[in-house]
Design a protein around this motif. Structure first.
Motif, mmCIF file in Angstrom:
data_model
loop_
_atom_site.group_PDB
_atom_site.id
_atom_site.type_symbol
_atom_site.label_atom_id
_atom_site.label_comp_id
_atom_site.label_asym_id
_atom_site.label_seq_id
_atom_site.Cartn_x
_atom_site.Cartn_y
_atom_site.Cartn_z
ATOM 1 N N TRP A 1 -9.016 -0.856 -3.980
ATOM 2 C CA TRP A 1 -7.562 -1.044 -3.620
ATOM 3 C C TRP A 1 -7.882 -2.507 -4.949
ATOM 4 N N ASN A 2 -6.695 -2.535 -6.225
ATOM 5 C CA ASN A 2 -6.251 -3.238 -6.451
ATOM 6 C C ASN A 2 -4.395 -3.803 -6.501
ATOM 7 N N PRO A 3 -4.798 -5.169 -6.042
ATOM 8 C CA PRO A 3 -3.069 -5.047 -5.382
ATOM 9 C C PRO A 3 -2.117 -5.693 -6.275
ATOM 10 N N ARG B 1 -1.701 -2.802 -8.420
ATOM 11 C CA ARG B 1 -0.917 -1.298 -7.261
ATOM 12 C C ARG B 1 -1.873 -0.403 -7.678
ATOM 13 N N LYS B 2 -3.410 -0.710 -7.727
ATOM 14 C CA LYS B 2 -4.195 0.775 -7.718
ATOM 15 C C LYS B 2 -4.562 0.794 -6.702
ATOM 16 N N LEU B 3 -4.627 2.065 -6.057
ATOM 17 C CA LEU B 3 -5.572 2.393 -5.142
ATOM 18 C C LEU B 3 -6.760 3.774 -5.395
ATOM 19 N N LYS B 4 -7.441 3.428 -5.054
ATOM 20 C CA LYS B 4 -8.873 5.035 -5.347
ATOM 21 C C LYS B 4 -9.610 5.262 -3.438
ATOM 22 N N THR B 5 -9.495 6.406 -3.656
ATOM 23 C CA THR B 5 -9.892 7.268 -2.436
ATOM 24 C C THR B 5 -11.643 7.667 -3.016
ATOM 25 N N SER C 1 -13.695 -8.255 -0.372
ATOM 26 C CA SER C 1 -13.582 -8.354 -1.202
ATOM 27 C C SER C 1 -13.620 -9.014 -2.689
ATOM 28 N N LEU D 1 0.896 -1.656 -0.132
ATOM 29 C CA LEU D 1 0.205 0.281 0.057
ATOM 30 C C LEU D 1 1.246 1.385 0.456
ATOM 31 N N CYS E 1 -11.154 3.148 0.864
ATOM 32 C CA CYS E 1 -10.468 3.237 -0.161
ATOM 33 C C CYS E 1 -11.017 1.687 -1.042
ATOM 34 N N CYS F 1 -11.530 -3.281 -0.234
ATOM 35 C CA CYS F 1 -12.549 -2.731 0.244
ATOM 36 C C CYS F 1 -11.404 -1.889 1.967
#
Length: 355
Positions: free
Chosen positions: A125-127, A130-134, A108, A94, A123, A114
């Motif tokens: 998160w797609n691990p 490696r993308k994170l959306k707030t 998930s 993260l 947030c 989430c």
């Protein structure tokens, strides 16, 4: 078109189909590298139809995302193979400003996870990417007085995908002394919407189970006598419904729920009793409750974290801080060699789903 041109066209389409069948079986990290091979591959791997076929294929290779709290006041996340070895697949990273916060894991779905922090920020998160959306700020929290926020007791969050509306949604329920406030986030519109429906009950199990686009919680109603039941939130119609527990499970005092495929699992345990009853409900059909097992889970304070692909339970033992896998049929548990407190786990699959 001449015969030669027709043969060349058919041969090209055959090669394209073979290429797709190879690529959809690859891991996300390999596909991310192969995007740089050429413009065609870049466009193909980013195509929405390809992403859906890859997701369907990836679902056959299930993993577990595990959150483990360490003594250094730090949460560690790992994605592990959902097999007998339970070995680590990779340790997702993260962003540092997010990782330093105290995070709750809320679910998930299709490779998206989430998360929320103590300030109420949520947030997605797609691990694998490696993308994170707030998510945008809460409508409820921003429109509520500081005094009301101080008196707020707890927040319940569920995250899932509803195939009927083809959208990912987050529902947040904030409980107050005199009731609940509810809002729903839609990924397609990237916005929250306040809804005027709320459950009239006390949440017993903080962790929801998601089946066919509906979130389930174990709740307790105190009106006209105390009783346990499930409350279901349909993410398509955005309404709450009450679901009665099966007759044989209503005498229990401790409940937990989990999901495997399209089956909802209900665990009911009486206080100071070693035995736990296991019931299932298929595809959200309330008339399909079936008692499967009565199993001996011991008297230790244990909590079911999730169901594994094999049908075994992933269990946290709060007395020894051990992570166990429990075989329902043999009624034997196995120490997975992972210790920690505040353990939390969800089933996980890799995906190319964009945020």
């Amino acid at each position: 078109m001449g015969r030669a041109e027709s043969l060349n066209s058919n041969f090209y389409h055959l090669l394209e189909e073979i290429l797709i069948q190879i690529l959809v079986r690859l891991l996300v990290k390999s596909l991310l590298r192969f995007r740089s091979v050429c413009q065609h591959w870049y466009s193909l791997i980013g195509d929405s139809a390809f992403i859906q076929v890859h997701l369907k294929t990836s679902s056959q290779n299930s993993y577990i995302i595990l959150r483990n709290y360490q003594s250094q006041a730090k949460y560690l996340y790992s994605i592990r193979y959902d097999d007998e070895s339970f070995r680590e697949y990779f340790e997702p990273q993260l962003p540092s400003h997010i990782l330093q916060q105290s995070l709750s894991l809320h679910g998930s779905c299709n490779g998206l996870i989430c998360l929320s922090n103590v300030r109420g920020t949520i947030c997605l998160w797609n691990p694998a990417l490696r993308k994170l959306k707030t998510l945008p700020k809460s409508l409820i929290i921003n429109s509520t007085s500081k005094l009301d926020l101080y008196n707020r007791s707890t927040t319940h969050v569920a995250f899932g995908f509803h195939p009927g509306v083809n959208d990912y949604k987050v529902v947040r329920i904030i409980s107050y002394k005199n009731g609940y406030l509810t809002e729903v986030y839609s990924l397609s519109t990237d916005s929250w919407r306040r809804i005027d429906v709320a459950p009239s009950c006390f949440f017993v199990c903080w962790k929801p189970a998601i089946v066919n686009g509906a979130a389930y919680w174990v709740v307790k109603k105190t009106e006209e006598g105390s009783c346990y039941l499930l409350v279901r939130f349909e993410m398509g119609d955005e309404v709450f419904e009450e679901v009665m527990l099966p007759d044989g499970a209503r005498g229990c005092h401790q409940y937990n729920i989990a999901v495997l495929g399209e089956t909802l699992y209900l665990f009911g345990k009486c206080r100071f009793n070693r035995w736990c009853e296991l019931w299932t409900m298929e595809c959200g059909k309330t008339d399909s409750w079936t008692k499967r097992f009565t199993v001996d889970v011991g008297v230790e304070p244990r909590r079911v974290l999730c169901l594994r692909k094999s049908g075994d339970l992933l269990v946290a033992d709060h007395e020894s801080n051990q992570l166990l896998t429990y075989n329902i049929e043999t009624q034997r548990d196995k120490d997975l060699g992972i210790h920690g407190c505040s353990l939390c786990a969800y089933s996980y699959v890799e995906s190319l789903i964009q945020l």
